[in-house]
Design an enzyme around this catalytic site. Structure first.
Site, PDB file in Angstrom:
ATOM      1  N   SER A 143       7.588   7.157 -10.599  1.00 42.22           N
ATOM      2  CA  SER A 143       8.265   7.774  -9.444  1.00 42.22           C
ATOM      3  C   SER A 143       9.494   8.516  -9.941  1.00 42.22           C
ATOM      4  O   SER A 143      10.118   8.084 -10.927  1.00 42.22           O
ATOM      5  CB  SER A 143       8.707   6.686  -8.461  1.00 42.22           C
ATOM      6  OG  SER A 143       9.606   7.223  -7.505  1.00 42.22           O
ATOM      7  N   TYR A 160      12.789  -1.146  -6.750  1.00 41.01           N
ATOM      8  CA  TYR A 160      11.628  -0.264  -6.938  1.00 41.01           C
ATOM      9  C   TYR A 160      11.900   0.690  -8.109  1.00 41.01           C
ATOM     10  O   TYR A 160      11.045   0.870  -8.988  1.00 41.01           O
ATOM     11  CB  TYR A 160      11.390   0.518  -5.646  1.00 41.01           C
ATOM     12  CG  TYR A 160      10.308   1.574  -5.717  1.00 41.01           C
ATOM     13  CD1 TYR A 160       8.965   1.235  -5.550  1.00 41.01           C
ATOM     14  CD2 TYR A 160      10.627   2.917  -5.925  1.00 41.01           C
ATOM     15  CE1 TYR A 160       7.972   2.210  -5.588  1.00 41.01           C
ATOM     16  CE2 TYR A 160       9.643   3.893  -5.959  1.00 41.01           C
ATOM     17  CZ  TYR A 160       8.324   3.534  -5.787  1.00 41.01           C
ATOM     18  OH  TYR A 160       7.345   4.493  -5.832  1.00 41.01           O
ATOM     19  N   ILE A 192       5.815  12.140  -1.299  1.00 40.44           N
ATOM     20  CA  ILE A 192       4.417  12.507  -1.050  1.00 40.44           C
ATOM     21  C   ILE A 192       4.001  11.837   0.255  1.00 40.44           C
ATOM     22  O   ILE A 192       4.276  10.647   0.454  1.00 40.44           O
ATOM     23  CB  ILE A 192       3.505  12.002  -2.201  1.00 40.44           C
ATOM     24  CG1 ILE A 192       4.032  12.437  -3.586  1.00 40.44           C
ATOM     25  CG2 ILE A 192       2.056  12.445  -1.985  1.00 40.44           C
ATOM     26  CD1 ILE A 192       4.029  13.914  -3.871  1.00 40.44           C
TER      27      ILE A 192
HETATM   28  N1  LIG Z   1       4.074   8.423  -1.722  1.00 40.24           N
HETATM   29  C1  LIG Z   1       5.167   8.692  -2.426  1.00 40.24           C
HETATM   30  O1  LIG Z   1       6.076   9.430  -1.975  1.00 40.24           O
HETATM   31  C2  LIG Z   1       5.326   8.150  -3.826  1.00 40.24           C
HETATM   32  C3  LIG Z   1       6.415   8.611  -4.580  1.00 40.24           C
HETATM   33  C4  LIG Z   1       6.594   8.124  -5.856  1.00 40.24           C
HETATM   34  C5  LIG Z   1       5.700   7.220  -6.400  1.00 40.24           C
HETATM   35  N2  LIG Z   1       4.658   6.778  -5.645  1.00 40.24           N
HETATM   36  C6  LIG Z   1       3.759   5.803  -6.264  1.00 40.24           C
HETATM   37  O2  LIG Z   1       2.427   6.267  -6.179  1.00 40.24           O
HETATM   38  C7  LIG Z   1       1.535   5.162  -6.166  1.00 40.24           C
HETATM   39  C8  LIG Z   1       0.571   5.308  -5.002  1.00 40.24           C
HETATM   40  O3  LIG Z   1       1.317   5.254  -3.806  1.00 40.24           O
HETATM   41  P1  LIG Z   1       0.805   5.933  -2.444  1.00 40.24           P
HETATM   42  O4  LIG Z   1       1.937   6.722  -1.913  1.00 40.24           O
HETATM   43  O5  LIG Z   1      -0.519   6.556  -2.655  1.00 40.24           O
HETATM   44  O6  LIG Z   1       0.722   4.635  -1.518  1.00 40.24           O
HETATM   45  P2  LIG Z   1      -0.504   3.990  -0.731  1.00 40.24           P
HETATM   46  O7  LIG Z   1       0.076   2.825  -0.009  1.00 40.24           O
HETATM   47  O8  LIG Z   1      -1.205   5.036   0.048  1.00 40.24           O
HETATM   48  O9  LIG Z   1      -1.466   3.495  -1.908  1.00 40.24           O
HETATM   49  C9  LIG Z   1      -1.130   2.381  -2.707  1.00 40.24           C
HETATM   50  C10 LIG Z   1      -2.365   1.497  -2.828  1.00 40.24           C
HETATM   51  O10 LIG Z   1      -2.023   0.372  -3.657  1.00 40.24           O
HETATM   52  C11 LIG Z   1      -2.665  -0.766  -3.113  1.00 40.24           C
HETATM   53  N3  LIG Z   1      -1.989  -1.989  -3.531  1.00 40.24           N
HETATM   54  C12 LIG Z   1      -0.779  -2.453  -3.135  1.00 40.24           C
HETATM   55  N4  LIG Z   1      -0.542  -3.643  -3.699  1.00 40.24           N
HETATM   56  C13 LIG Z   1      -1.620  -3.945  -4.467  1.00 40.24           C
HETATM   57  C14 LIG Z   1      -1.971  -5.061  -5.286  1.00 40.24           C
HETATM   58  N5  LIG Z   1      -1.155  -6.112  -5.418  1.00 40.24           N
HETATM   59  N6  LIG Z   1      -3.152  -5.030  -5.924  1.00 40.24           N
HETATM   60  C15 LIG Z   1      -4.005  -3.976  -5.779  1.00 40.24           C
HETATM   61  N7  LIG Z   1      -3.732  -2.914  -5.002  1.00 40.24           N
HETATM   62  C16 LIG Z   1      -2.550  -2.899  -4.349  1.00 40.24           C
HETATM   63  C17 LIG Z   1      -2.571  -0.568  -1.598  1.00 40.24           C
HETATM   64  O11 LIG Z   1      -3.504  -1.372  -0.890  1.00 40.24           O
HETATM   65  C18 LIG Z   1      -2.837   0.926  -1.479  1.00 40.24           C
HETATM   66  O12 LIG Z   1      -4.194   1.210  -1.278  1.00 40.24           O
HETATM   67  C19 LIG Z   1       2.407   3.900  -6.054  1.00 40.24           C
HETATM   68  O13 LIG Z   1       2.536   3.326  -7.334  1.00 40.24           O
HETATM   69  C20 LIG Z   1       3.745   4.443  -5.578  1.00 40.24           C
HETATM   70  O14 LIG Z   1       4.836   3.642  -5.975  1.00 40.24           O
HETATM   71  C21 LIG Z   1       4.438   7.225  -4.371  1.00 40.24           C
END
Ligand SMILES: NC(=O)c1ccc[n+]([C@@H]2O[C@H](COP(=O)([O-])OP(=O)(O)OC[C@H]3O[C@@H](n4cnc5c(N)ncnc54)[C@H](O)[C@@H]3O)[C@@H](O)[C@H]2O)c1
Length: 252
Positions: A143, A160, A192
């Site tokens: 991130s 985080y 995102i």
């Molecule tokens: N959306 C953003 O703005 C953003 C920004 C920076 C980083 N990220 C990172 O991107 C990655 C994906 O995030 P996203 O935005 O697609 O979120 P999201 O919630 O849509 O997807 C995350 C997925 O991880 C799964 N998950 C959570 N805990 C889990 C566990 N213990 N075991 C297995 N699966 C698990 C959830 O069920 C979910 O399907 C994450 O690592 C998040 O930190 C997202």
């Protein structure tokens, strides 16, 4: 007659939603077989169905990335089904919105266990197979908060950011250890639009549109495009690299 080349195989943790699902769909469209792993059993079934409906070969593995032994078992089942693992995308992650005054030890352990230990668990599980194959690419979703520590209005705060900064250290250390056949890189998304950030996008989306040079909130596909690049670019002379995908919101 030339031997038919087997389709490459990618494992995507957190593949039931958001960035993980978009990455799985993108890789399927480029000829990959994908194993999606997620703790959300309903969402993973729907995601697998959506991928299969486009003609993709998909395995769905309900799994908690916090479990070291479950990661080992899941990887063994992918090897049993398809015999190889070309790409691992570590996308499973959770947010942690509490500040230092309110956060508990349990909250801290949870975000570290999912975001950082989960990434370790899956790297540890796939690496022996990638070493045997003399081929593999690992892509960790970190991130921009790993660099910035987050902003006061961010969905997540310091814990985080610490977990995601840990992912960058893990990425760089493994990149040094695993060459020349295995590459390890990270992608740092900005804001995102996914279920993780839906409330924040509603509240802060307009401000991001104004502040980011690219004038919009990101989509999962913006990150998936970079995942595809790291998974497929040939010739490949990239490892230990960290790519920010944030519309220029944080230019260092
Ligand atoms: N959306 C953003 O703005 C953003 C920004 C920076 C980083 N990220 C990172 O991107 C990655 C994906 O995030 P996203 O935005 O697609 O979120 P999201 O919630 O849509 O997807 C995350 C997925 O991880 C799964 N998950 C959570 N805990 C889990 C566990 N213990 N075991 C297995 N699966 C698990 C959830 O069920 C979910 O399907 C994450 O690592 C998040 O930190 C997202």
């Amino acid at each position: 007659m030339a031997k038919e080349r087997k389709k490459p195989v990618a494992i995507i943790t957190g593949g039931a939603n958001g960035i993980g699902l978009a990455s799985a769909q993108r890789l399927v469209s480029k000829g990959f077989r994908v194993a999606i792993c997620d703790i959300a059993s309903d969402a993973i079934a729907a995601a697998a169905q959506a991928i299969a409906a486009t003609g993709g070969e998909v395995l769905s593995l309900v799994n908690d990335v916090r479990s070291h032994s479950e990661a080992q078992k899941c990887v063994a089942s992918v090897i049993e089904a398809w015999g190889q693992i070309d790409v691992l995308v570590n996308s499973a992650g959770i947010s942690q919105p509490k500040g230092i005054v309110d956060i508990t030890e349990k909250d801290w352990d949870l975000v570290m266990d999912v975001n950082l230990k989960g990434t370790f668990n899956w790297c540890k599980a796939v690496v022996p197979h990638m070493l045997r194959q003399k081929r593999g690419r690992i892509i960790n979703i970190s991130s921009v908060n790993a660099h910035t520590g987050g902003s006061p209005s961010a969905v997540s705060k310091f814990a985080y950011a610490a977990s995601k900064a840990g992912v960058l250290g893990l990425t760089r250390g493994l990149a040094q250890e695993l060459g020349p056949h295995i590459t390890v890189s990270a992608v740092c998304p900005g804001l995102i639009d996914t279920q993780l950030t839906a409330a924040l996008v509603k509240k802060r989306g307009a401000a991001v549109e104004e502040a980011a040079p690219l004038r919009r909130v990101g989509k999962p596909e913006d990150v998936a495009a970079v995942v595809e690049f790291l998974a497929t670019v040939e010739p490949n002379y990239i490892t230990g690299e960290v790519i920010d995908v944030d519309g220029g919101l944080w230019i260092n």
